[in-house]
Motif scaffolding. Sequence first.
Motif, mmCIF file in Angstrom:
data_model
loop_
_atom_site.group_PDB
_atom_site.id
_atom_site.type_symbol
_atom_site.label_atom_id
_atom_site.label_comp_id
_atom_site.label_asym_id
_atom_site.label_seq_id
_atom_site.Cartn_x
_atom_site.Cartn_y
_atom_site.Cartn_z
ATOM 1 N N UNK A 1 -63.833 -12.847 15.622
ATOM 2 C CA UNK A 1 -63.288 -13.725 16.658
ATOM 3 C C UNK A 1 -61.903 -14.209 16.241
ATOM 4 N N UNK A 2 -61.073 -14.395 17.244
ATOM 5 C CA UNK A 2 -59.718 -14.860 16.970
ATOM 6 C C UNK A 2 -59.708 -16.364 16.811
ATOM 7 N N UNK A 3 -58.859 -16.810 15.938
ATOM 8 C CA UNK A 3 -58.690 -18.239 15.738
ATOM 9 C C UNK A 3 -57.229 -18.575 16.040
ATOM 10 N N UNK A 4 -57.003 -19.432 17.004
ATOM 11 C CA UNK A 4 -55.652 -19.764 17.450
ATOM 12 C C UNK A 4 -55.201 -21.102 16.874
ATOM 13 N N UNK A 5 -53.907 -21.205 16.631
ATOM 14 C CA UNK A 5 -53.293 -22.474 16.243
ATOM 15 C C UNK A 5 -52.317 -22.833 17.360
ATOM 16 N N UNK A 6 -52.525 -24.003 17.973
ATOM 17 C CA UNK A 6 -51.666 -24.435 19.079
ATOM 18 C C UNK A 6 -50.612 -25.416 18.588
ATOM 19 N N UNK A 7 -49.421 -25.340 19.178
ATOM 20 C CA UNK A 7 -48.350 -26.270 18.865
ATOM 21 C C UNK A 7 -47.362 -26.285 20.018
ATOM 22 N N UNK A 8 -46.499 -27.289 20.022
ATOM 23 C CA UNK A 8 -45.442 -27.374 21.037
ATOM 24 C C UNK A 8 -44.173 -26.756 20.467
ATOM 25 N N UNK A 9 -43.542 -25.911 21.259
ATOM 26 C CA UNK A 9 -42.260 -25.307 20.893
ATOM 27 C C UNK A 9 -41.323 -25.537 22.067
ATOM 28 N N UNK A 10 -40.203 -26.219 21.819
ATOM 29 C CA UNK A 10 -39.251 -26.554 22.886
ATOM 30 C C UNK A 10 -39.963 -27.227 24.070
ATOM 31 N N UNK A 11 -40.938 -28.069 23.736
ATOM 32 C CA UNK A 11 -41.644 -28.833 24.759
ATOM 33 C C UNK A 11 -42.728 -28.064 25.492
ATOM 34 N N UNK A 12 -42.965 -26.814 25.116
ATOM 35 C CA UNK A 12 -43.972 -25.998 25.797
ATOM 36 C C UNK A 12 -45.118 -25.671 24.839
ATOM 37 N N UNK A 13 -46.331 -25.573 25.384
ATOM 38 C CA UNK A 13 -47.498 -25.265 24.573
ATOM 39 C C UNK A 13 -47.555 -23.771 24.266
ATOM 40 N N UNK A 14 -47.612 -23.450 22.972
ATOM 41 C CA UNK A 14 -47.782 -22.066 22.542
ATOM 42 C C UNK A 14 -48.939 -22.016 21.557
ATOM 43 N N UNK A 15 -49.435 -20.815 21.325
ATOM 44 C CA UNK A 15 -50.455 -20.637 20.292
ATOM 45 C C UNK A 15 -50.187 -19.331 19.567
ATOM 46 N N UNK A 16 -50.486 -19.341 18.260
ATOM 47 C CA UNK A 16 -50.353 -18.124 17.468
ATOM 48 C C UNK A 16 -51.715 -17.802 16.864
ATOM 49 N N UNK A 17 -51.958 -16.526 16.668
ATOM 50 C CA UNK A 17 -53.182 -16.094 16.020
ATOM 51 C C UNK A 17 -53.086 -16.453 14.538
ATOM 52 N N UNK A 18 -54.125 -17.055 13.992
ATOM 53 C CA UNK A 18 -54.073 -17.519 12.599
ATOM 54 C C UNK A 18 -54.015 -16.357 11.597
ATOM 55 N N UNK A 19 -54.441 -15.163 12.011
ATOM 56 C CA UNK A 19 -54.412 -14.010 11.108
ATOM 57 C C UNK A 19 -53.174 -13.150 11.356
ATOM 58 N N UNK A 20 -52.844 -12.891 12.633
ATOM 59 C CA UNK A 20 -51.687 -12.073 12.978
ATOM 60 C C UNK A 20 -50.629 -12.952 13.652
ATOM 61 N N UNK A 21 -49.656 -13.454 12.876
ATOM 62 C CA UNK A 21 -48.667 -14.381 13.444
ATOM 63 C C UNK A 21 -47.753 -13.753 14.496
#
Length: 108
Positions: A1-21
């Motif tokens: 299963x994928x594990x996502x990390x969410x954060x704000x970038x330039x005021x917008x919500x993005x997420x990156x895969x914790x294994x494949x950035x």
Amino acid sequence: TMSWIELKVNGMLVRIDSVNPLLIQRWREYVTKPDDWEECKIYTECGKSHINIGGKRADMARIVYKAHNPKWKDHYSRHNIIIFKDGDKGDYSIENLQIKDTGGVRRY
């Protein structure tokens, strides 16, 4: 299963895969269909990768580092530069990213 990390970038919500950035998505709100995540296109120029988000460029190394270090103050200064430990500028794994050692110079 994928594990996502969410954060704000330039005021917008993005997420990156914790294994494949290099798998990065942004939250899109639509008028005619349900809101959903949309994959971001990664651009590489002069050996540096970035995405366009919120009308601005966002550096991939800074996004990955910030995702894994949420308390890090993401501002540009000569004391806050991210380096690739092994010199491979295509390896955006968190293990390969660190803040450049400034030899005891204080961080802002």
